[in-house]
Design a protein around this motif. Structure first.
Motif, PDB file in Angstrom:
ATOM      1  N   PHE A   1      -1.067  -2.749 -12.080  1.00  0.00           N
ATOM      2  CA  PHE A   1      -1.336  -1.545 -11.714  1.00  0.00           C
ATOM      3  C   PHE A   1      -2.591  -1.619 -10.629  1.00  0.00           C
ATOM      4  O   PHE A   1      -3.594  -1.589 -11.104  1.00  0.00           O
ATOM      5  CB  PHE A   1      -1.543  -0.527 -12.639  1.00  0.00           C
ATOM      6  N   SER A   2      -2.327  -1.757  -9.263  1.00  0.00           N
ATOM      7  CA  SER A   2      -3.198  -2.571  -8.434  1.00  0.00           C
ATOM      8  C   SER A   2      -4.693  -1.488  -8.415  1.00  0.00           C
ATOM      9  O   SER A   2      -5.719  -1.795  -8.473  1.00  0.00           O
ATOM     10  CB  SER A   2      -2.764  -2.383  -7.073  1.00  0.00           C
ATOM     11  N   ASP A   3      -4.421  -0.399  -8.362  1.00  0.00           N
ATOM     12  CA  ASP A   3      -5.391   0.827  -8.214  1.00  0.00           C
ATOM     13  C   ASP A   3      -6.298   1.009  -9.472  1.00  0.00           C
ATOM     14  O   ASP A   3      -7.235   1.851  -9.694  1.00  0.00           O
ATOM     15  CB  ASP A   3      -4.915   2.249  -7.777  1.00  0.00           C
TER      16      ASP A   3
ATOM     17  N   THR B   1       9.014 -15.205 -12.225  1.00  0.00           N
ATOM     18  CA  THR B   1       9.820 -14.182 -11.561  1.00  0.00           C
ATOM     19  C   THR B   1       9.144 -13.143 -10.803  1.00  0.00           C
ATOM     20  O   THR B   1       9.304 -12.033 -10.361  1.00  0.00           O
ATOM     21  CB  THR B   1      10.396 -13.410 -12.549  1.00  0.00           C
ATOM     22  N   GLY B   2       7.836 -13.514 -10.153  1.00  0.00           N
ATOM     23  CA  GLY B   2       7.026 -12.935  -9.293  1.00  0.00           C
ATOM     24  C   GLY B   2       6.083 -11.834  -9.999  1.00  0.00           C
ATOM     25  O   GLY B   2       6.245 -11.849 -11.365  1.00  0.00           O
ATOM     26  N   MET B   3       4.996 -11.282  -9.414  1.00  0.00           N
ATOM     27  CA  MET B   3       4.408 -10.298  -9.724  1.00  0.00           C
ATOM     28  C   MET B   3       4.519  -9.020  -8.946  1.00  0.00           C
ATOM     29  O   MET B   3       4.496  -9.063  -7.773  1.00  0.00           O
ATOM     30  CB  MET B   3       2.756 -10.727  -9.591  1.00  0.00           C
ATOM     31  N   LEU B   4       4.776  -7.777  -9.981  1.00  0.00           N
ATOM     32  CA  LEU B   4       4.957  -6.612  -9.586  1.00  0.00           C
ATOM     33  C   LEU B   4       3.563  -6.037  -9.217  1.00  0.00           C
ATOM     34  O   LEU B   4       2.954  -5.584 -10.112  1.00  0.00           O
ATOM     35  CB  LEU B   4       5.935  -5.903 -10.292  1.00  0.00           C
ATOM     36  N   SER B   5       3.323  -5.554  -7.924  1.00  0.00           N
ATOM     37  CA  SER B   5       2.151  -4.976  -7.587  1.00  0.00           C
ATOM     38  C   SER B   5       2.318  -3.369  -7.421  1.00  0.00           C
ATOM     39  O   SER B   5       3.039  -3.036  -6.428  1.00  0.00           O
ATOM     40  CB  SER B   5       1.404  -5.423  -6.459  1.00  0.00           C
ATOM     41  N   VAL B   6       2.051  -2.456  -8.502  1.00  0.00           N
ATOM     42  CA  VAL B   6       2.384  -1.109  -8.297  1.00  0.00           C
ATOM     43  C   VAL B   6       1.067  -0.290  -7.767  1.00  0.00           C
ATOM     44  O   VAL B   6      -0.101  -0.682  -8.368  1.00  0.00           O
ATOM     45  CB  VAL B   6       2.621  -0.833  -9.710  1.00  0.00           C
TER      46      VAL B   6
ATOM     47  N   SER C   1       5.774  -0.206  -4.858  1.00  0.00           N
ATOM     48  CA  SER C   1       5.400  -1.519  -5.119  1.00  0.00           C
ATOM     49  C   SER C   1       5.599  -2.531  -4.087  1.00  0.00           C
ATOM     50  O   SER C   1       6.590  -2.357  -3.430  1.00  0.00           O
ATOM     51  CB  SER C   1       5.917  -1.671  -6.658  1.00  0.00           C
ATOM     52  N   ILE C   2       5.065  -3.781  -4.491  1.00  0.00           N
ATOM     53  CA  ILE C   2       5.630  -4.898  -3.796  1.00  0.00           C
ATOM     54  C   ILE C   2       5.715  -5.891  -4.744  1.00  0.00           C
ATOM     55  O   ILE C   2       4.555  -6.240  -5.573  1.00  0.00           O
ATOM     56  CB  ILE C   2       4.573  -5.385  -2.727  1.00  0.00           C
ATOM     57  N   LEU C   3       6.860  -6.615  -4.773  1.00  0.00           N
ATOM     58  CA  LEU C   3       7.043  -7.693  -5.575  1.00  0.00           C
ATOM     59  C   LEU C   3       6.492  -8.999  -4.902  1.00  0.00           C
ATOM     60  O   LEU C   3       7.323  -9.383  -3.943  1.00  0.00           O
ATOM     61  CB  LEU C   3       8.738  -7.849  -6.168  1.00  0.00           C
ATOM     62  N   PHE C   4       5.447  -9.825  -5.480  1.00  0.00           N
ATOM     63  CA  PHE C   4       5.120 -10.863  -4.697  1.00  0.00           C
ATOM     64  C   PHE C   4       5.787 -11.988  -5.474  1.00  0.00           C
ATOM     65  O   PHE C   4       5.502 -12.349  -6.517  1.00  0.00           O
ATOM     66  CB  PHE C   4       3.599 -10.947  -4.839  1.00  0.00           C
TER      67      PHE C   4
ATOM     68  N   SER D   1      10.958   0.838  -3.002  1.00  0.00           N
ATOM     69  CA  SER D   1      10.481   1.938  -2.977  1.00  0.00           C
ATOM     70  C   SER D   1      10.134   2.574  -4.560  1.00  0.00           C
ATOM     71  O   SER D   1      10.356   1.653  -5.369  1.00  0.00           O
ATOM     72  CB  SER D   1      11.623   2.774  -2.334  1.00  0.00           C
ATOM     73  N   LYS D   2       9.868   3.727  -4.427  1.00  0.00           N
ATOM     74  CA  LYS D   2       9.730   4.533  -5.853  1.00  0.00           C
ATOM     75  C   LYS D   2      10.903   4.359  -6.782  1.00  0.00           C
ATOM     76  O   LYS D   2      10.645   3.710  -7.907  1.00  0.00           O
ATOM     77  CB  LYS D   2       9.608   6.024  -5.665  1.00  0.00           C
ATOM     78  N   GLU D   3      12.093   4.564  -6.301  1.00  0.00           N
ATOM     79  CA  GLU D   3      13.179   4.119  -7.148  1.00  0.00           C
ATOM     80  C   GLU D   3      13.406   2.902  -7.152  1.00  0.00           C
ATOM     81  O   GLU D   3      13.800   2.615  -8.664  1.00  0.00           O
ATOM     82  CB  GLU D   3      14.504   4.763  -6.375  1.00  0.00           C
ATOM     83  N   GLU D   4      13.238   1.998  -6.467  1.00  0.00           N
ATOM     84  CA  GLU D   4      13.495   0.344  -6.649  1.00  0.00           C
ATOM     85  C   GLU D   4      12.374   0.116  -7.996  1.00  0.00           C
ATOM     86  O   GLU D   4      12.957  -0.997  -8.714  1.00  0.00           O
ATOM     87  CB  GLU D   4      13.320  -0.294  -5.624  1.00  0.00           C
ATOM     88  N   THR D   5      11.387   0.628  -7.761  1.00  0.00           N
ATOM     89  CA  THR D   5      10.185   0.267  -8.584  1.00  0.00           C
ATOM     90  C   THR D   5      10.765   0.312 -10.139  1.00  0.00           C
ATOM     91  O   THR D   5      10.353  -0.376 -11.063  1.00  0.00           O
ATOM     92  CB  THR D   5       8.900   1.007  -8.391  1.00  0.00           C
TER      93      THR D   5
END
Ligand SMILES: Cc1cc2nc3c(=O)[nH]c(=O)nc-3n(C[C@H](O)[C@H](O)[C@H](O)COP(=O)(O)OP(=O)(O)OC[C@H]3O[C@@H](n4cnc5c(N)ncnc54)[C@H](O)[C@@H]3O)c2cc1C
Length: 413
Positions: free
Chosen positions: A289-291, A136-141, A185-188, A167-171
């Motif tokens: 949580f990328s950072d 289902t992908g990996m969410l990079s926040v 975030s980005i969903l890979f 966006s913030k809301e979609e995240t």
């Protein structure tokens, strides 16, 4: 009695080598000093993230780590130790973190990533196994504007179908427990996740039913060589002879040390915290949580957080301060909720300085094959490693005859 193939180490790498060889009709014996519930393969995040996550040795890693250290959010800790092997490793890590190497690593991750996920999917279907696997992908926040913008720019060169910018809301739809401080975030899409515990237990059970021999709770402490071959391996109580030996002992190098094979690998200690939380706040997919270098993976009845990369430590104890530091970094970016039924765990990644695993035959004792150094991606690439090792053994290939070894093995890089 002489066995066909002995695998020393029943982590995910040993099990996947056993699976591939068994399917190819070989008689396999696995020996482990534990009962398989003690390995790094048991308590990790279960992220299958071959795609779009990058490598650990990326250009700028040193500066970024320093910045995080100053902010008190760094996952990395180097224990002061006068160990020349560690300094050599750190030097190689720093020199590997360049643009050319980074691009090559990403291409190799993509190549073996597609294969390895296919193998997990096929294995579950064919053998009727349930790994709680989800592609289902990996969410990079992102919690920092600068890194988010940089990643968004990088995405411009990627195929649009492989990612989705949120966006913030979609995240919030994917990560309901995230708070206002999250930038976006980005969903890979191509990545997956599973429950490592299920993978380990179900694979072991399947192999046992199929007649693969397991010798557990027995530490191998010696190797004997004869006529340019490994003749036998021994524990305190038994000696085992075989045609082929595979070393998949994770971060532990005792046997490679006896062979006087210096492997460019260091243990990188990490932690996981497994807990239950309100269902409505659980992430919808695996989340990085990328950072912060914190991963949050949902599983059927719980959630797992993993983080930290400590070099120079082989202390197997859970250090409370490290657990607290993961929690406090995580809580800065999430809404308050109670973690229940908490289980803490620590384990060691077998980390190479350039993200390449240590695969291939010993150059002098050709019936000895190394399958180690999978670092922070051992769950991800174990099925591909199993396939490579199977091919070497069943086709009697030398290192130079295996394209996979020449491409993907850190033994020659
Ligand atoms: C915090 C953390 C999070 C991680 N998250 C992920 C992730 O999300 N995705 C991913 O792909 N990877 C992840 N990893 C990495 C992954 O867990 C490892 O790469 C992988 O488990 C390594 O598998 P292995 O089989 O090589 O080693 P191990 O799992 O360590 O297994 C080695 C086995 O060898 C046995 N052994 C060692 N020496 C001997 C001996 N002398 N005699 C007998 N037996 C011996 C040990 O008992 C052990 O069972 C993570 C690691 C950590 C620490």
């Amino acid at each position: 009695m002489k066995r066909d193939t002995i695998i020393i180490g029943a982590g995910v790498v040993g099990l996947m080598c056993a699976y591939s060889l068994h399917k190819a009709g070989r008689k396999v014996t696995i020996i482990d000093e534990g009962d398989i519930t003690n390995s790094t393969s048991f308590g990790n995040a279960g992220l299958l993230s071959a795609f779009d996550k990058g490598s650990l040795s990326y250009p700028g890693v040193i500066t970024n780590t320093m910045k995080q250290m100053i902010k008190g959010e760094s996952p990395v800790k180097v224990h002061p130790k006068l160990d020349p092997k560690l300094f050599k490793w750190l030097f190689k890590f720093a020199t590997s973190a360049n643009e050319t190497r980074f691009k090559r690593t990403i291409m190799l991750f993509e190549k073996y990533g597609e294969e390895t996920l296919g193998l997990y999917e096929k294995m579950q279907k064919k053998e009727n196994l349930d790994f709680d696997y989800h592609r289902t992908g990996m969410l990079s926040v992102f919690t920092e504007d600068a890194t988010y913008e940089k990643k968004l720019k990088e995405c411009e060169s990627k195929e649009a179908k492989n990612y989705k910018i949120l966006s913030k809301e979609e995240t919030k739809e994917y990560l309901p427990c995230g708070n206002e401080k999250i930038k976006g975030s980005i969903l890979f899409n191509r990545n997956a996740h599973f429950d490592p515990q299920k993978v380990m237990l179900q694979t072991k059970e399947f192999l046992q039913k199929e007649g693969v021999e397991f010798i557990l709770n027995e530490k191998i402490t010696d190797i004997k060589f004869e006529n340019k071959k490994v003749k036998s391996v021994s524990s305190a109580t038994n000696t085992y002879k075989a045609e082929n030996f595979i070393l998949s002992t994770g971060y532990q190098t005792l046997l490679a040390d006896i062979r006087k094979k210096s492997l460019m690998m260091t243990p990188a200690k990490g932690y996981s915290i497994t807990f239950s939380m309100p269902n409505e706040l659980k992430p919808k997919t695996s989340t990085l949580f990328s950072d912060l270098f914190i991963v949050m993976t949902p599983r059927r009845h719980s959630v797992r957080l993993t983080s930290k990369l400590e070099l120079g430590s082989t202390d197997t104890n859970i250090v409370k301060a490290q657990i607290e530091s993961i929690k406090s970094n995580f809580e800065k970016y999430t809404v308050p909720f109670e973690m229940k039924e908490i289980k803490e765990w620590t384990g060691f990644r077998p980390l190479t300085p350039n993200d390449m695993p240590l695969l291939g035959r010993d150059e002098e004792y050709k019936n000895l094959v190394y399958a180690m150094g999978l670092g922070w991606l051992g769950m991800t690439f174990a099925p591909s490693v199993g396939k490579i090792v199977k091919k070497m053994i069943t086709k009697d290939l030398d290192n130079k005859d295996s394209d996979d070894i020449l491409l993907f093995s850190g033994l020659y890089q």
